[in-house]
Design an enzyme around this catalytic site. Structure first.
Site, mmCIF file in Angstrom:
data_model
loop_
_atom_site.group_PDB
_atom_site.id
_atom_site.type_symbol
_atom_site.label_atom_id
_atom_site.label_comp_id
_atom_site.label_asym_id
_atom_site.label_seq_id
_atom_site.Cartn_x
_atom_site.Cartn_y
_atom_site.Cartn_z
ATOM 1 C CD GLU A 29 -2.915 0.972 2.365
ATOM 2 O OE1 GLU A 29 -3.929 1.682 2.332
ATOM 3 O OE2 GLU A 29 -2.681 0.160 3.263
ATOM 4 C CG PHE A 83 2.606 2.257 9.974
ATOM 5 C CD1 PHE A 83 3.687 2.888 10.567
ATOM 6 C CD2 PHE A 83 1.844 2.958 9.051
ATOM 7 C CE1 PHE A 83 4.003 4.199 10.255
ATOM 8 C CE2 PHE A 83 2.149 4.265 8.731
ATOM 9 C CZ PHE A 83 3.234 4.891 9.329
ATOM 10 C CG ASP A 84 5.004 -1.448 13.762
ATOM 11 O OD1 ASP A 84 3.894 -0.868 13.900
ATOM 12 O OD2 ASP A 84 6.068 -0.937 14.109
ATOM 13 N N GLY A 85 1.893 -2.584 13.139
ATOM 14 C CA GLY A 85 0.633 -3.003 13.742
ATOM 15 C C GLY A 85 -0.418 -3.424 12.742
ATOM 16 C CG PHE A 86 -1.319 -1.172 9.514
ATOM 17 C CD1 PHE A 86 -1.770 -0.772 10.763
ATOM 18 C CD2 PHE A 86 -1.139 -0.204 8.540
ATOM 19 C CE1 PHE A 86 -2.030 0.560 11.048
ATOM 20 C CE2 PHE A 86 -1.406 1.126 8.804
ATOM 21 C CZ PHE A 86 -1.852 1.508 10.068
ATOM 22 N N PRO A 89 -3.787 -8.680 10.765
ATOM 23 C CG PRO A 89 -5.294 -7.015 10.113
ATOM 24 C CD PRO A 89 -3.922 -7.212 10.681
ATOM 25 C CG HIS A 129 0.651 3.979 13.134
ATOM 26 N ND1 HIS A 129 -0.645 3.829 13.552
ATOM 27 C CD2 HIS A 129 0.590 4.388 11.840
ATOM 28 C CE1 HIS A 129 -1.467 4.142 12.560
ATOM 29 N NE2 HIS A 129 -0.741 4.484 11.505
#
Length: 327
Positions: A29, A83-86, A89, A129
């Protein structure tokens, strides 16, 4: 030798892979003209991924759109998690499918996929993030997990990761994107340290500090502070988190007799726990003190105003080093 930021080192490494192998794809993205996921005012001046997008056909820079199984079709996709936290999923697909395919096919199918994850805190970002999810992937058989810490390693390790026939989780310390280092862009990966090897960044004799990614620079600062107290701290950049280069780690700890492991992720059940166990098993009769850990707290990552208290800093690392000399 050229002095580059870490982000530019990554860019140049990606250029090399695109130039050398027509099967390399960059996917994710905002990886095209926007230049990456960081807010514009915090983005490195060079613009992450902008260089490859400008120089190569648009068909090899895939922005958001779905592409069906490029790794199974002979391509070498380099996928970026914004970002790492994404990444959470996508954990099911990564650990249940990507990591298992070679084993499931009895070695007949390989998936040379690189998943880039900007990791860690220190940029004043909002929730999700600033995570450090490396232990989730290091725990999963079938994945290689690596972390660069400077421009030189970013340049070579991203190329080595793309060349690997195993899937690679590639962690990039986002708060170090702007740090500069000398990079030999002309040499490519010739003569570079294999990407599954640890590197002794600073030699020492009194204690070993094991770290990786964003904390390597902090570790060097701690070693400089310890030197003022008359203590020689050896700093080892792990680089490869799975597999671990235990030979380099063991050699260092057996030499110094003391060891501290530092990472941004929470200490509880973090990668440091595995390292402590292995160091204790291999170096028990060489240790002068227990192996200590420094890391984040067992809480969700805090708001940006509090992150400087959450992130391991020079003082917390120095406190652990000092404690190892109390035995």
């Amino acid at each position: 030798m050229t002095k580059l930021t870490l982000s530019r080192g990554l860019n140049e490494g990606l250029r090399k892979t695109l130039e050398n192998d027509p099967k390399v794809l960059i996917m994710g993205e905002d990886v095209g003209k926007l230049g990456g996921g960081l807010p514009r005012h915090r983005r490195p001046a060079e613009g992450l991924r902008r260089g490859p997008g400008d120089r190569h056909p648009a068909g090899r820079i895939r922005h958001r759109r779905h592409r069906d199984r490029p790794g199974l079709r002979g391509y070498r996709p380099v996928c970026e998690i914004q970002f790492d936290g994404f990444v959470f999923p996508a954990v099911d697909q990564i650990v249940s499918q990507l990591a298992k395919m070679r084993y499931r096919s009895l070695g007949k199918v390989s998936l040379p996929v690189v998943i880039r994850i900007p990791c860690g805190g220190g940029i004043g970002a909002v929730e999700h993030h600033s995570e450090s999810p490396e232990v989730l992937f290091a725990h999963t058989a079938g994945l290689r997990v690596v972390a660069c810490s400077d421009a030189a390693d970013a340049f070579t390790m991203i190329q080595q990761s793309v060349d690997s026939d195993d899937p690679v989780i590639f962690f990039e310390p986002k708060r170090r994107y702007w740090d500069k280092a000398e990079v030999d862009t002309a040499a490519g990966v010739a003569g570079a340290l294999p990407f599954d090897r640890a590197r002794v960044v600073l030699e020492g004799t009194d204690a070993t500090l094991l770290c990786y990614g964003p904390l390597v620079r902090t570790g060097l600062e701690a070693a400089a502070a310890a030197r003022q107290d008359g203590r020689s701290v050896e700093v080892v950049d792990l680089r490869s988190l799975s597999p671990l280069d235990m030979d380099t780690i063991t050699a260092s700890v057996r030499k110094t007799g003391r060891c501290v492991v530092a990472h941004e992720a929470p200490v509880f059940a973090g990668l440091g726990a595995e390292i402590v166990a292995r160091v204790t098993e291999r170096c028990f009769y060489h240790l002068e003190a227990p192996v200590l850990r420094v890391g984040g707290f067992a809480t969700p990552y805090p708001p940006s105003r509090l992150e400087e208290h959450y992130l391991p800093d020079l003082d917390r690392i120095m406190d652990a080093v000092d404690r190892t000399f109390g035995y």
